[in-house]
Design an enzyme around this catalytic site. Structure first.
Site, PDB file in Angstrom:
ATOM      1  N   ASP A 163       0.821  -1.214   0.000  1.00  0.00           N
ATOM      2  CA  ASP A 163       0.000   0.000   0.000  1.00  0.00           C
ATOM      3  C   ASP A 163       0.857   1.268   0.000  1.00  0.00           C
ATOM      4  OD1 ASP A 163      -2.188  -1.786   0.352  1.00  0.00           O
ATOM      5  OD2 ASP A 163      -1.896  -1.769   2.513  1.00  0.00           O
TER       6      ASP A 163
ATOM      7  N   GLU B 221     -10.929   0.814  -3.703  1.00  0.00           N
ATOM      8  CA  GLU B 221     -10.262   1.163  -2.439  1.00  0.00           C
ATOM      9  C   GLU B 221      -8.961   1.904  -2.724  1.00  0.00           C
ATOM     10  OE1 GLU B 221      -9.483  -2.631  -0.635  1.00  0.00           O
ATOM     11  OE2 GLU B 221      -8.004  -3.181  -2.141  1.00  0.00           O
TER      12      GLU B 221
END
Ligand code: 6LW
Length: 530
Positions: A15, A187
């Site tokens: 991420d 997301e």
């Protein structure tokens, strides 16, 4: 110019979120249940990433975030790092603890000190991002659509942010539910201004094989957003199961000082159908065509190699590590599970690692921090553990330890989660000392191999090692200069495909058994194998 090999930041660094301040780029990654949390790196060439610290590095921050109460692969998810008016802002979510909420951290120096978390009321869901634009600040996140048009449909929502008070303001706007009809988990949103447009880049498809990155744009930040007809702009899902890099998604873009654009995205390196290093950070150039970003123009996927036109101000971090645990604070490359490893102290002769007392532990591998209202997810043996990220598919890692007190068990563990791992341990049985290699799957231990050492002189230093290669994991013991193989086993249960979750494998020393008898670990060694 700097040539790179992907991943540019190997090991469990998922991420990625990147921002630029002058000529320096700063990168933040998720860290889940591990402490210190939210690792930060800097670079001047986007390739050579130097650790600068962690945004969560104080026990007090861990307590406020209730890190001690999070399950495996809970904890600190997908952060966003931005810099505005001399201040670094880091938005993140803690998942699965008592807190389970999104929060903001600030610092003027990325090396710290970082603030205590400021929880944002009303910031539901995960993967928050911050966007500073034309004198205003915005906060966007991702949450399940209720009701969704299909299971797993999420929506990217936006509100204005008061970045000083840490408060959401005004009306909520739903920006996007993803590019592909039926795709789960839109997301990891990030917003950028470019050429009169606001671009929303988001992942979708879930963080497994169908992961992808898509983009939409609007003239104003609140929308409406229109998807790129060329979506997705990055994925490896179309390459099929044999691709060596898969699960590619969750990108953040950054504009370099020379006007070029770059993407940092996560991907996994697959061997035998699985990955055990976790999700790693990859780099790709980004071009603009007809008002839309194009990742790695002409290739459309992450390159194994590439180059940036920039130079590094830092030497690359050496791949080898020889850590003798010099007196002072533990090096920041050591991770504790669910909080600082409280049973670990450095001394002149190495690391003293001590099993935590059963009454105060919240589970394996942790020096517990703060109060724990949530019971641990599975019964665990009190264990002190320090973990180092595996960064290479082929590697040799080992410890040297002084023969411990007979009441304790000490060893080297490859930790994937509480329920999954491999380890080699030294323990005293009535027949004398023995070294045992153990596989732990779904919480059940199986002995893979055992070697009886018989009598070992008090004060003797032994070596325990794990060699990871395409052949699997070879566990060995070294006594009086003689190395013997204890077990050779399949590495599959270290993979995310088998163990589930979001994290990569850590390696490091552990101690369990009677408290009050610290084990001296004189050295830890880690080296990639050719
Ligand atoms: C993270 C989400 C994701 O919140 O995985 O790959 C989740 N993307 O954006 C955990 O890292």
């Amino acid at each position: 110019m700097t040539v790179f090999t992907n991943p540019v930041l190997p090991g469990m660094y998922p991420d990625p979120s990147v921002c630029r301040v002058g000529d320096t780029y700063y990168l933040a990654n998720s860290s889940f249940e591990y402490f210190p949390g939210l690792p930060l790196h800097s670079s001047t060439d986007l390739v050579t990433w130097t650790p600068v610290g962690h945004a969560v590095d104080r026990p007090g921050q861990a307590a406020l975030l209730d890190l001690a109460g999070v399950p495996d692969s809970g904890g600190l998810y997908a952060p966003t790092l931005r810099h505005h008016d001399g201040v670094f802002f880091l938005a993140c979510t803690v998942v699965g603890g008592g807190a389970d909420a999104s929060f903001l951290l600030t610092a003027t120096d990325p090396a710290g000190p970082w603030s205590d978390p400021v929880f944002l009321e009303g910031a539901r869901g995960i993967d928050p991002t911050i966007f500073f634009h034309e004198g205003r600040a915005w906060w966007a996140g991702c949450r399940l659509a209720e009701p969704g048009a299909y299971p797993g449909q999420t929506e990217i929502w936006l509100r204005e942010l008061d970045p000083v008070a840490g408060r959401l303001l005004g009306q909520e706007h739903i920006l996007w539910t993803g590019a592909v009809a039926g795709a789960v988990w839109a997301e990891g949103p990030h917003l950028y201004a470019h050429d009169g447009w606001i671009y929303l880049v988001a992942a979708e498809g879930g963080t497994e094989r169908n992961h992808a990155v898509s983009v939409a744009r609007s003239r104003v930040v609140t929308g409406p957003y229109v998807g790129n007809p060329g979506n997705p702009i990055l994925s490896h899902r179309q390459l099929g199961a044999t691709a060596s890099v898969q699960n590619v998604g969750h990108a953040d873009l950054v504009e370099a000082g020379d006007g070029s654009w770059w993407a940092l995205a996560l991907g996994v390196r697959v061997r035998d159908g699985g990955h055990l290093l976790g999700r790693e950070t990859f780099l790709a150039p980004v071009g603009w065509e007809s008002g839309w970003p194009v990742v790695n123009p002409g290739a459309g996927r992450l390159g194994e190699r590439g180059s940036t036109p920039f130079t590094s101000a830092d030497a690359p971090t050496p791949a080898d590590l020889h850590d003798t645990f010099p007196p002072g604070p533990l090096a920041a490359h050591w991770l504790g599970v669910r909080g600082p490893a409280s049973g670990a102290h450095t001394a002149a002769d190495g690391l003293h690692l001590e099993s935590p007392p059963p009454a105060t532990t919240t589970g394996a591998d942790t020096g517990a921090v703060g109060s724990t209202s949530t019971p641990p997810p599975a019964p665990r043996t009190p264990t002190a553990f320090l973990g180092y990220r595996l960064r290479h598919p082929d590697l040799l890692a080992g410890i040297h330890l002084v023969l411990p007190h007979p009441g304790v068990t000490a060893g080297l563990a490859l930790r994937q989660s509480d329920g999954f791992g491999l380890r080699i341990e030294l323990a005293h049985a009535p027949a004398g000392w023995a070294v045992t290699a153990i596989a732990r799957e779904a919480g059940v231990d199986t002995v893979l191999g055992r070697m009886r050492l018989g009598h070992v002189a008090a004060g003797a230093v032994l070596g325990l090692s794990a060699e990871l290669s395409a052949a699997g994991v070879a566990f060995s013991v070294t006594v009086a200069g003689v190395t013997s193989l204890v077990a050779l086993t399949d590495a599959a249960l270290l993979t995310t495909e088998r163990a589930g979750g979001f994290v990569g494998t850590l390696v490091g020393p552990f101690v369990s058994g009677e408290p009050g008898h610290p084990v001296t670990i004189t050295a830890f060694d880690y080296a990639p194998l050719p």
